[in-house]
Write a protein that holds these residues in place. Sequence first.
Motif, short mmCIF file in Angstrom:
data_model
loop_
_atom_site.label_atom_id
_atom_site.label_comp_id
_atom_site.label_asym_id
_atom_site.label_seq_id
_atom_site.Cartn_x
_atom_site.Cartn_y
_atom_site.Cartn_z
N LEU A 228 0.75 -1.11 -0.11
CA LEU A 228 0.11 0.09 0.02
C LEU A 228 0.89 1.22 -0.03
CD1 LEU A 228 -2.52 -1.24 2.77
CD2 LEU A 228 -3.05 -0.63 0.36
N ALA A 229 0.62 2.14 -0.87
CA ALA A 229 1.39 3.54 -1.01
C ALA A 229 0.67 4.29 0.20
CB ALA A 229 1.01 4.12 -2.09
N VAL A 230 1.70 5.36 0.74
CA VAL A 230 1.41 6.19 1.72
C VAL A 230 0.29 6.93 1.37
CG1 VAL A 230 2.26 8.19 3.28
CG2 VAL A 230 3.68 6.08 2.66
N SER A 231 -0.83 7.16 2.28
CA SER A 231 -1.88 7.95 1.81
C SER A 231 -1.75 9.27 2.32
CB SER A 231 -3.23 7.28 2.32
OG SER A 231 -3.52 6.24 2.04
N PHE A 232 -1.36 9.55 3.66
CA PHE A 232 -1.15 10.77 4.10
C PHE A 232 -0.45 10.72 5.48
CE2 PHE A 232 -4.81 9.26 6.37
CZ PHE A 232 -4.64 9.45 7.63
N ASN A 233 0.14 12.02 5.79
CA ASN A 233 1.45 11.79 7.05
C ASN A 233 0.65 12.84 8.20
OD1 ASN A 233 3.47 12.91 8.81
ND2 ASN A 233 4.53 11.24 7.64
N ASN A 234 0.62 12.34 9.16
CA ASN A 234 0.28 12.81 10.49
C ASN A 234 0.99 12.75 11.58
OD1 ASN A 234 -0.58 10.54 11.09
ND2 ASN A 234 -2.51 10.90 12.19
N GLY A 235 2.12 13.03 11.10
CA GLY A 235 3.57 12.58 12.08
C GLY A 235 3.98 11.08 11.79
N ASN A 236 3.01 10.41 11.06
CA ASN A 236 3.43 9.10 10.76
C ASN A 236 2.76 8.68 9.42
OD1 ASN A 236 4.48 7.55 13.30
ND2 ASN A 236 2.92 8.51 13.97
N ASN A 237 3.28 7.94 8.71
CA ASN A 237 2.85 7.54 7.14
C ASN A 237 1.66 6.60 7.51
OD1 ASN A 237 4.63 9.14 5.98
ND2 ASN A 237 6.07 7.53 5.68
N ASN A 238 0.39 6.86 6.85
CA ASN A 238 -0.72 6.15 7.13
C ASN A 238 -1.02 5.51 5.36
OD1 ASN A 238 -2.00 6.81 9.88
ND2 ASN A 238 -1.27 8.85 8.90
N ARG A 239 -1.41 4.37 5.38
CA ARG A 239 -1.68 3.45 4.40
C ARG A 239 -3.08 3.07 4.49
NH1 ARG A 239 3.67 3.01 5.71
NH2 ARG A 239 5.17 3.15 4.00
N ALA A 240 -3.90 3.78 3.73
CA ALA A 240 -5.43 3.38 3.63
C ALA A 240 -5.81 2.79 2.36
CB ALA A 240 -6.32 4.54 3.93
N ILE A 241 -6.45 1.78 2.48
CA ILE A 241 -7.22 0.87 1.32
C ILE A 241 -8.09 1.88 0.61
CG2 ILE A 241 -8.32 -1.02 0.62
CD1 ILE A 241 -7.76 -2.34 3.28
N ILE A 242 -8.96 2.38 1.23
CA ILE A 242 -9.80 3.69 0.67
C ILE A 242 -9.41 4.85 1.38
CG2 ILE A 242 -12.15 4.41 -0.05
CD1 ILE A 242 -13.10 1.97 -0.07
N TYR A 243 -9.07 5.86 0.59
CA TYR A 243 -8.30 7.04 1.30
C TYR A 243 -9.31 8.27 0.39
CZ TYR A 243 -5.43 10.94 1.94
OH TYR A 243 -4.72 12.28 2.44
N VAL A 244 -10.06 8.82 1.50
CA VAL A 244 -10.83 9.94 0.99
C VAL A 244 -10.27 11.34 1.63
CG1 VAL A 244 -13.13 11.26 1.29
CG2 VAL A 244 -12.96 8.65 1.13
N ASN A 245 -10.01 12.28 0.74
CA ASN A 245 -9.11 13.55 1.21
C ASN A 245 -9.83 15.02 0.37
OD1 ASN A 245 -6.96 13.86 -1.11
ND2 ASN A 245 -7.66 11.92 -0.88
N ASN A 246 -8.91 15.97 0.63
CA ASN A 246 -9.30 17.08 -0.34
C ASN A 246 -10.42 17.74 0.01
OD1 ASN A 246 -8.19 19.12 -2.14
ND2 ASN A 246 -9.19 18.23 -3.86
N ASP A 247 -11.05 17.87 1.22
CA ASP A 247 -12.38 18.44 1.62
C ASP A 247 -13.38 17.84 0.85
OD1 ASP A 247 -13.65 20.27 3.35
OD2 ASP A 247 -13.58 21.60 1.73
N ALA A 248 -13.01 16.65 0.31
CA ALA A 248 -14.28 15.86 -0.44
C ALA A 248 -15.44 15.49 0.61
CB ALA A 248 -13.79 14.93 -1.10
N ASN A 249 -16.41 15.48 0.09
CA ASN A 249 -17.74 14.67 0.80
C ASN A 249 -18.27 13.57 -0.16
OD1 ASN A 249 -20.67 14.28 1.22
ND2 ASN A 249 -20.15 15.79 2.53
N VAL A 250 -17.74 12.20 0.50
CA VAL A 250 -17.74 11.18 -0.30
C VAL A 250 -18.59 9.94 0.67
CG1 VAL A 250 -16.42 9.01 -1.13
CG2 VAL A 250 -15.88 11.53 -1.27
#
Length: 687
Positions: A228-250
Amino acid sequence: MGNSRTLRQSLLVGLLLLALLAQATGVAYADDSLPPEEPVATEEAPAADEQARADAGSEATEEALPSEEPAAEATAEATEEAAPAEGEVAPVEESAVVETETVADVVEALDESGAVLVDESGEPLSFAEAATEELLEVADPWFEDPLDPTQVIAYQSDCTGWTPPAGYAGGTCNVSATPIQAAINAAPAGATVYLEAGTFVEQVSIDKDLTLQGAGAGVSIIQAPNSLAVSFNNGNNNRAIIYVNNDANVTIDGVTVDGDGNGNGNYRIIGIAYHNAGGAVTNSEVTNIMETPFSGTQHGVAIYVYNADGTARTIDIENNTITDYQKNGITIIGANMTANVTDNTITGAGPTSTIAQNGVQFSGGAGGTITGNTITGNFYTGASWTSTGILLYDVDTVDVEGNTIADNQAGVYLYGGEANITGNEITGSTWGVIIASASAGDSTGTVTGNDISGNEIGLYIDNPAIPVTGNNITGNTDGLQLDDYYGIGGTLDATGNFWGCEEGPGGVGCDTVIGDVNTEPYATELIVPPDPVVPGKPGSETEDEDDFALPQTGGAPYFSWSLLNTASPTYFAVWNGGLIMFPPMPDCMARVNVWMGDLPLALPEGYAYQTNLLIDFMHAGVQTYNTGDTLYTIAYALPEDMNPEDAAILFFDPVAGEWVEVVTYLTADGYIMAYSNLMGLYVLATH
């Protein structure tokens, strides 16, 4: 939706097709199988930092207290829309089709060719089995063409023989190794991307408003790839299977997200992550978000919501099944994030010394509701840390209502913030409810109307200002322990509870109470919570007092007693035998009157008037006629000559213009009582 090919095509490409389908469906062609992946060593579980106070500490998910501000969100890598495969056959009008074979025909032809299909264990799979035909179905994500709603745009790993879904005139199919991601990249904002039956092995990122609509949990499956590629970092690298981001409403609905136990080599694996985004996860399943084998490494969260930028957002997590997570089932973190976690089934690993799991965790200033869930099996048998069904760690306000919370080390654990714990069934725990504070008085709220039974300790509370009222607290080794750890002082209000026997706390068959706790009056029989809303009464606040005002006919006087309510429960004992108890409701003014004039309407036939109470309520200077989830208690001392079985309490509904009988309870000390959240005229009557 199956693929159709002519028999000639199937015979020519049979072996190649099997190799392609093996990759798409999770099976391997016998002559093209790969050697098993070498196992990845897991990390040791981190040692405890300190002994928890009173052995009631809890290990929150690491991200609850990041060591530094989260790094800026990484810009999603642009992905070009996949071009149509060379030689792609355009859809054919149905009337022009001379002969079309189904997947069953393909299976039959491959069987005749002598090909061998094997499952993931290397065992031969018979072409005669129905499961084989299902494996050869190639699922396709698709969405409506924004320029022509009768057409669709689809993506598959193999578009051979593709036909548009039923109800659409036509469309195009594009070949992609990651069909879900390709469909999402191509879909316009606001679109619905549909997934049909099948297993998709890919990682998905969504950075626009969208609905991802599966065919149902267990039907449309999104499975984690080995890496799994890195989805985001909040002090640690997080790897999500489904990653929702960018102020999206999903909205994600009707899918299974399967981590496939691929936490090894994918530290901080997550099933579904919302990072600075909102929306909904509904009617889905999240499972196997863990390492293989299950380990003490602090990661593996099924649904993870992280609001780092302080923007107000909401997420609804409803009617999902969450199992086989390594650390947490659901984690909600961040100020101004409101999460409504409703009707989910969340099941931990059961008693284990491997890791301290949490079913649901709110922290970092998040707030919202946790309602109607079944949360079980989060139980740590090691030292220093505590597993929880629900962990509320430095929260805003969270309402915990109507949940079944069973067989967890701690049922509900509040450590900083406000929680209103109402109407839950909490059983089989070391601690049913823990309310502990990081500093004096920083954990507040109410505990009302719960069934807390069969635990070692029913409730452990360190703040005497938190009322514990109207609960069934039975069958626990200790019912309630008050440990005024910070020396706040005062007596904890634990009135109106049933402790398991008629004699009250400490009686034979009753739970015990430890500390400076007031338990009287107490209930002498099991409390059955009433419906708090009287039919016909509006359910909102209004400043239009005239619509509800009772006429003072004949200018008759009435008795009035007003009090500004503070953080402590407030009692009104009125000269006519009426008793009102309000829970803590700061910035509220309550007024209890005995109406001395004519009633606004004659009582129904068969009811005889005895006395009344007129209750008014103001919150922040606004007349309030419904206190929502906050119930107050109405009680009348029954006259000695009144048969308790004949007593009733009626409420006058000024909108419907009629009297309504409310649900009542009789107490051993001669009171008839009811719970309500409605203001107005109540009458004690006989019938």
